[in-house]
Write a protein that holds these residues in place. Structure first.
Motif, mmCIF file in Angstrom:
data_model
loop_
_atom_site.group_PDB
_atom_site.id
_atom_site.type_symbol
_atom_site.label_atom_id
_atom_site.label_comp_id
_atom_site.label_asym_id
_atom_site.label_seq_id
_atom_site.Cartn_x
_atom_site.Cartn_y
_atom_site.Cartn_z
ATOM 1 N N ASN A 281 48.906 -5.501 23.005
ATOM 2 C CA ASN A 281 50.368 -5.463 23.002
ATOM 3 C C ASN A 281 50.794 -4.306 23.920
ATOM 4 O O ASN A 281 50.281 -3.182 23.795
ATOM 5 C CB ASN A 281 50.845 -5.226 21.565
ATOM 6 C CG ASN A 281 52.347 -5.235 21.442
ATOM 7 O OD1 ASN A 281 53.037 -4.512 22.152
ATOM 8 N ND2 ASN A 281 52.862 -6.033 20.536
ATOM 9 N N HIS A 282 51.704 -4.578 24.831
ATOM 10 C CA HIS A 282 52.154 -3.566 25.799
ATOM 11 C C HIS A 282 52.625 -2.280 25.090
ATOM 12 O O HIS A 282 52.366 -1.165 25.560
ATOM 13 C CB HIS A 282 53.283 -4.167 26.641
ATOM 14 C CG HIS A 282 53.809 -3.255 27.700
ATOM 15 N ND1 HIS A 282 53.145 -3.027 28.892
ATOM 16 C CD2 HIS A 282 54.931 -2.495 27.756
ATOM 17 C CE1 HIS A 282 53.847 -2.177 29.627
ATOM 18 N NE2 HIS A 282 54.938 -1.835 28.958
ATOM 19 N N LEU A 283 53.302 -2.441 23.958
ATOM 20 C CA LEU A 283 53.815 -1.272 23.228
ATOM 21 C C LEU A 283 52.675 -0.449 22.633
ATOM 22 O O LEU A 283 52.722 0.780 22.586
ATOM 23 C CB LEU A 283 54.784 -1.706 22.114
ATOM 24 C CG LEU A 283 55.972 -2.538 22.577
ATOM 25 C CD1 LEU A 283 56.886 -2.857 21.403
ATOM 26 C CD2 LEU A 283 56.747 -1.812 23.664
ATOM 27 N N VAL B 77 60.079 5.150 24.209
ATOM 28 C CA VAL B 77 61.322 4.889 24.950
ATOM 29 C C VAL B 77 60.989 4.280 26.306
ATOM 30 O O VAL B 77 60.423 4.940 27.167
ATOM 31 C CB VAL B 77 62.161 6.182 25.137
ATOM 32 C CG1 VAL B 77 63.112 6.401 23.993
ATOM 33 C CG2 VAL B 77 61.289 7.422 25.316
ATOM 34 N N SER B 78 61.341 2.999 26.487
ATOM 35 C CA SER B 78 61.002 2.335 27.753
ATOM 36 C C SER B 78 62.203 1.524 28.229
ATOM 37 O O SER B 78 63.312 1.650 27.700
ATOM 38 C CB SER B 78 59.786 1.437 27.546
ATOM 39 O OG SER B 78 60.137 0.338 26.746
ATOM 40 N N GLY B 79 61.959 0.672 29.228
ATOM 41 C CA GLY B 79 63.044 -0.146 29.751
ATOM 42 C C GLY B 79 63.476 -1.229 28.765
ATOM 43 O O GLY B 79 64.618 -1.694 28.793
ATOM 44 N N GLY C 218 49.876 -0.208 24.004
ATOM 45 C CA GLY C 218 49.377 0.527 25.168
ATOM 46 C C GLY C 218 50.172 1.812 25.362
ATOM 47 O O GLY C 218 49.595 2.893 25.519
ATOM 48 N N HIS C 219 51.504 1.724 25.320
ATOM 49 C CA HIS C 219 52.314 2.943 25.469
ATOM 50 C C HIS C 219 51.956 3.954 24.372
ATOM 51 O O HIS C 219 51.801 5.143 24.647
ATOM 52 C CB HIS C 219 53.805 2.617 25.403
ATOM 53 C CG HIS C 219 54.384 2.173 26.723
ATOM 54 N ND1 HIS C 219 54.296 2.929 27.866
ATOM 55 C CD2 HIS C 219 55.072 1.050 27.079
ATOM 56 C CE1 HIS C 219 54.900 2.299 28.876
ATOM 57 N NE2 HIS C 219 55.380 1.154 28.425
ATOM 58 N N LEU C 220 51.845 3.478 23.128
ATOM 59 C CA LEU C 220 51.514 4.390 22.016
ATOM 60 C C LEU C 220 50.169 5.072 22.282
ATOM 61 O O LEU C 220 50.008 6.266 22.050
ATOM 62 C CB LEU C 220 51.450 3.623 20.689
ATOM 63 C CG LEU C 220 52.787 3.063 20.182
ATOM 64 C CD1 LEU C 220 52.563 2.169 18.965
ATOM 65 C CD2 LEU C 220 53.748 4.198 19.819
ATOM 66 N N THR D 30 55.117 5.819 32.627
ATOM 67 C CA THR D 30 55.550 4.501 33.110
ATOM 68 C C THR D 30 54.361 3.539 33.058
ATOM 69 O O THR D 30 53.224 3.961 32.845
ATOM 70 C CB THR D 30 56.118 4.617 34.543
ATOM 71 O OG1 THR D 30 55.254 5.455 35.293
ATOM 72 C CG2 THR D 30 57.506 5.213 34.545
ATOM 73 N N ASP D 31 54.630 2.248 33.275
ATOM 74 C CA ASP D 31 53.602 1.228 33.074
ATOM 75 C C ASP D 31 52.341 1.494 33.901
ATOM 76 O O ASP D 31 52.425 1.818 35.086
ATOM 77 C CB ASP D 31 54.178 -0.148 33.419
ATOM 78 C CG ASP D 31 55.189 -0.583 32.382
ATOM 79 O OD1 ASP D 31 55.281 0.079 31.327
ATOM 80 O OD2 ASP D 31 55.886 -1.590 32.610
ATOM 81 N N ASN D 32 51.202 1.340 33.268
ATOM 82 C CA ASN D 32 49.898 1.551 33.924
ATOM 83 C C ASN D 32 48.831 0.805 33.138
ATOM 84 O O ASN D 32 49.084 0.354 32.009
ATOM 85 C CB ASN D 32 49.596 3.053 33.982
ATOM 86 C CG ASN D 32 49.419 3.662 32.608
ATOM 87 O OD1 ASN D 32 48.327 3.656 32.051
ATOM 88 N ND2 ASN D 32 50.511 4.137 32.001
HETATM 89 ZN ZN ZN Z 1 56.220 -0.299 29.569
#
Ligand code: ZN
Ligand code: KG4
Length: 338
Positions: free
Chosen positions: A111-113, A136-138, A115-117, A305-307
């Motif tokens: 899940n992309h989120l 906090v993202s787009g 990934g951020h976590l 940011t996304d990576n």
């Molecule tokens: Zn993102």
């Protein structure tokens, strides 16, 4: 353990090879192609253009990683399965499914989120559980309690626009290019944070939800009133508005995070997602956490940011739990939940 990760949920084509050695994540290789300049000409991300650019870029990027033709040395493949733009997600998902099938490697859907976590674990200081995360993202603004990898409790979220979306929309109102976040924070450096009175939506309410659409409307009203006086917005007005808007968003985010700290007593607070690249937010949250006596971990800006490195970290943790998926049946899910 070494994983290849692929991320194509929005407008970055990103791949990374990350290993987990002696309890540490080691970034061995990472490549990222940003489409931001192309989308800037349209004023925002155009999904079909994003998908076509992912298709054009993904294989050359993969080849540049120096992985052998049979995938030797790679233990598993991780891919962002959602949330995001479905046509963009599909490019990464189909590429990962094909590699998993051809190389006979396990496949992990991330899940992309998540990934951020997980990006907070790329810092020198390892976050200690329980972790309170401000994401906090787009597309998202959430306060989450993480008791471990794979255990997430949503404490609060935005009821309308995400914080990054608000930055992008306000930038547009001020005539600044896409993406708006970095532009606003740059202009804010030259402006006065108390120049224009803006609301702090839902700040007085005890819950942990956010709302940013009213703030955007308040900016719109100020911009319209200014335009009725002068034909073109003056630089000083843009700077003052950028600073006042950034202050309103940061104050709201930090105050609600401190309220959440009081409610759930975490050992660590983490700040993740594209908006966490914002210097004012990083500084204010650090100060507030120090005052509240709680550790605060914020990854380097390149991981805000996304990576694909963050997808690799979340993927390695999922692979450790043997949460693999069938390469024949995995589908991109634009509305995937945590
Ligand atoms: Zn993102
Ligand atoms: O996490 P991300 O790269 O993509 C999504 O998952 O959405 O976040 C992108 C968002 C955009 O809205 C962008 O304007 C915002 O992050 N952003 C910033 C800054 N850098 C990027 N917002 C405020 N200040 C920044 N310095």
């Amino acid at each position: 353990m070494r994983i290849l990760a692929i991320e194509t949920s929005c407008d970055e084509t990103a791949l990374a090879v990350v290993s987990f050695v002696d309890g540490k994540f080691v970034v061995e290789e990472q490549v990222l192609h940003s489409q931001v300049k192309t989308h800037a000409t349209y004023g925002g991300v155009v999904p079909e253009v994003a998908a076509r650019m992912h298709v054009e870029t993904i294989l050359p990027l993969l080849e540049s990683l120096g992985i052998s033709k049979d995938g030797e040395g790679i233990d598993a493949i991780a891919v962002t399965a959602g949330p995001g733009l479905v046509v963009a997600l599909r490019v990464g998902v189909e590429c990962a499914k094909t590699l998993a099938a051809v190389w006979s490697k396990p496949l992990v859907a991330v899940n992309h989120l998540e990934g951020h976590l997980a990006s907070a674990w790329l810092s020198d200081t390892e976050p200690e559980f329980p972790v309170l995360s401000l994401l906090v993202s787009g597309g998202h603004t959430e306060l989450l309690l993480m008791r471990d990898f794979g255990s997430y409790e949503l404490l609060g979220s935005t009821r309308d626009d995400a914080a990054g979306e608000a930055f992008d929309k306000v930038a547009k109102l001020l005539g600044l290019p896409y993406p708006g976040g970095p532009e606003i924070s740059q202009r804010a450096l030259e402006g006065r944070r108390d120049a224009i009175r803006l609301p702090r939506p839902m700040l007085a309410e005890p819950h942990l939800d956010f709302s940013f659409s009213g703030l955007k409307t308040a900016v719109l009203r100020e911009v319209e009133s200014q335009k009725s006086k002068v034909r073109d917005l003056e630089g000083s007005f843009v700077n003052d508005m950028a600073a006042s808007f950034e202050e309103a968003v940061v104050e709201t985010l930090v105050t609600k995070t401190v309220r959440a700290v009081e409610q759930v007593s975490p050992k660590t607070v983490t700040l993740v997602g594209g908006v966490s690249a914002n210097t004012h937010l990083r500084e204010r949250l650090m100060e507030a956490c120090a005052e509240a006596g709680v550790a605060c971990v914020i990854p380097e800006r390149k991981y805000s940011t996304d990576n694909a490195v963050m997808i690799a970290v979340a993927g390695l943790k999922k692979y450790e739990r043997r949460e693999c998926v069938d390469p024949l049946t995995l589908e991109a899910d634009p509305h995937l939940h945590l």
